[in-house]
Design a protein around this motif. Structure first.
Motif, PDB file in Angstrom:
ATOM      1  N   GLU A 100       0.956  -1.267   0.042  1.00  0.00           N
ATOM      2  CA  GLU A 100      -0.034  -0.032   0.081  1.00  0.00           C
ATOM      3  C   GLU A 100       0.765   1.317  -0.166  1.00  0.00           C
ATOM      4  O   GLU A 100       2.103   1.226  -0.112  1.00  0.00           O
ATOM      5  CB  GLU A 100      -0.905   0.038   1.236  1.00  0.00           C
ATOM      6  CG  GLU A 100      -0.036  -0.227   2.551  1.00  0.00           C
ATOM      7  CD  GLU A 100      -1.073  -0.216   3.960  1.00  0.00           C
ATOM      8  OE1 GLU A 100      -2.462  -0.110   3.596  1.00  0.00           O
ATOM      9  OE2 GLU A 100      -0.507  -0.335   4.678  1.00  0.00           O
ATOM     10  N   ASN A 131      -3.471   6.661  -0.348  1.00  0.00           N
ATOM     11  CA  ASN A 131      -3.512   5.314  -0.133  1.00  0.00           C
ATOM     12  C   ASN A 131      -4.866   4.682  -0.515  1.00  0.00           C
ATOM     13  O   ASN A 131      -4.986   3.828  -1.398  1.00  0.00           O
ATOM     14  CB  ASN A 131      -3.195   4.661   1.141  1.00  0.00           C
ATOM     15  CG  ASN A 131      -3.063   3.218   1.288  1.00  0.00           C
ATOM     16  OD1 ASN A 131      -2.259   2.458   0.632  1.00  0.00           O
ATOM     17  ND2 ASN A 131      -3.807   2.767   1.974  1.00  0.00           N
ATOM     18  N   TYR A 132      -5.920   5.373   0.054  1.00  0.00           N
ATOM     19  CA  TYR A 132      -7.327   4.766  -0.276  1.00  0.00           C
ATOM     20  C   TYR A 132      -7.800   5.492  -1.451  1.00  0.00           C
ATOM     21  O   TYR A 132      -8.507   4.695  -2.131  1.00  0.00           O
ATOM     22  CB  TYR A 132      -8.309   5.308   0.725  1.00  0.00           C
ATOM     23  CG  TYR A 132      -8.285   4.550   2.242  1.00  0.00           C
ATOM     24  CD1 TYR A 132      -7.541   3.531   2.398  1.00  0.00           C
ATOM     25  CD2 TYR A 132      -9.241   4.541   3.315  1.00  0.00           C
ATOM     26  CE1 TYR A 132      -7.270   2.497   3.430  1.00  0.00           C
ATOM     27  CE2 TYR A 132      -9.179   3.659   4.293  1.00  0.00           C
ATOM     28  CZ  TYR A 132      -8.360   2.748   4.318  1.00  0.00           C
ATOM     29  OH  TYR A 132      -8.272   2.015   5.521  1.00  0.00           O
ATOM     30  N   CYS A 185      -6.803   2.911  -3.897  1.00  0.00           N
ATOM     31  CA  CYS A 185      -6.768   1.424  -3.682  1.00  0.00           C
ATOM     32  C   CYS A 185      -7.409   0.538  -4.559  1.00  0.00           C
ATOM     33  O   CYS A 185      -8.268   0.811  -5.212  1.00  0.00           O
ATOM     34  CB  CYS A 185      -7.370   1.280  -2.251  1.00  0.00           C
ATOM     35  SG  CYS A 185      -9.059   1.719  -2.305  1.00  0.00           S
TER      36      CYS A 185
END
Length: 364
Positions: free
Chosen positions: A112, A274-275, A278
């Protein structure tokens, strides 16, 4: 036989990407030592290679990372190795130092965008430490992999190093085994979230949506930092008969649960890069189980759903809209069948392992 030491900070019994990685090295004839940590509730393991799990005095915060990294460095120092494999930024420092001391090749697998996880975004001083660590080591790495092309492009542009994409996809389900795990009443529909129960995953929204759904059961499979808060939320809203928590499951247990679901959810919030970029492994697990998905309206998730026609994006994040979307997708789930079949045939570990094997074979 080449000895590889693979390290991770988690209890690797439920880390499917890591276990697939180890299986690949095992098939290639490597002598594997897998290092992680053992917690009070850790599963017993029986793997076809050597493992070592640290029992630590500290299990969270700065002292945990300091203790783990020191223990890992000492273990690496006094263990034979030909190749080192660091999973995520929190294992990179001791592996990098050891690669320099011993001239061992090092692989860095970034699962990630570590410095952009929500837990660090809200803690700038701690985040600053990890950013400095990444900035100092990443430009000197030669063998780097990550989970999707967007993150690979970000890392390559920022640090001027090549990054290979190895998608976080499961093994193909040759035969869909259906062994009911969750007890459902007649005609009850199962809504599934599997994965970590951490902040920014849309879990509170999922629970609240159950107030607007009849004859549906929300199943949360996993553990995490906000488990207690979520359980309290369920009790406060009198949803005990509509929401159940299964806790952490071994991969083979989880597969049985996934196969039973009518829809899979992945509702990450846009809390940091990161999200935002994702592609959670749970979505690919849903695909292999051939259940339609409802995902956040985030760039890569939206592209995936659109490309393969495997579900829908949630554009309005409120309980009423979520409940409506869940009912609508389940009602028309046959419309996604062809897309799911196509996606499951392409997005699987058998295909991805070829890329990974080629990557391994080019390492000096």
């Amino acid at each position: 036989m080449n000895r590889i030491i693979i390290s991770v900070t988690n209890d690797f019994a439920t880390d499917q990407r890591l276990l697939r990685t180890c299986d690949c090295f095992n098939e290639l004839g490597y002598d594997i030592l897998l290092i992680g940590r053992k917690l009070k509730n850790s599963f017993e393991i029986n793997l076809p290679y050597k493992t070592h799990r640290f029992r630590l005095l500290f299990n969270k915060g700065f002292l945990f990372y300091a203790e783990y990294n020191l223990r890992l460095f000492i273990k690496l120092l006094f263990t034979r190795k030909d190749l080192l494999y660091a999973n995520d930024l929190d294992t990179l420092l001791p592996n990098y130092l050891m690669s320099k001391i011993t001239s061992c090749a090092l692989i860095y697998d970034s699962h990630e965008y570590f410095t952009e996880v929500p837990e660090l975004i809200s803690r700038p001083k701690i985040r600053s430490f990890w950013i400095k660590l990444e900035n100092s080591i990443f430009p000197r790495l030669k063998n780097v992999i990550t989970v999707n092309q967007k993150l690979a492009d970000i890392y390559s542009s920022k640090y001027k190093v090549p990054v290979t994409v190895i998608k976080n996809v499961p093994r193909s389900a040759v035969e869909k085994v259906f062994d009911p795990v969750v007890a459902l009443s007649e005609d009850q529909k199962m809504v599934l979230y599997q994965g970590s129960l951490n902040m920014g995953r849309g879990l509170e929204l999922m629970i609240d949506a159950m107030m607007h759904l009849e004859n549906h059961l929300l199943v949360l499979a996993g553990g995490g930092d906000i488990l207690d808060q979520l359980q309290v939320r369920v009790l406060e809203n009198h949803l005990e008969d509509k929401v159940i928590f299964l806790g952490k499951l071994l991969p083979e247990q989880l597969q049985g649960v996934t196969n039973q679901a009518d829809i899979g959810l992945s509702l990450e919030e846009d809390l940091g890069l990161n999200y935002r970029y994702c592609l959670p492994n749970k979505v690919f697990d849903y695909i292999q189980a051939q259940i339609p998905v409802l995902v956040s309206d985030l760039p890569l998730l939206k592209e995936l759903v659109s490309t393969y026609a495997i579900g829908e994006c949630l554009t309005q994040r409120n309980p009423e809209s979520l409940a409506f979307s869940i009912k609508n997708i389940i009602r028309h789930k046959n419309d996604y069948r062809d897309g799911l079949i196509s996606a499951s045939g392409q997005l699987n570990w058998e295909n991805e392992k070829k890329v990974f094997t080629e990557f391994i074979n080019q390492i000096d």
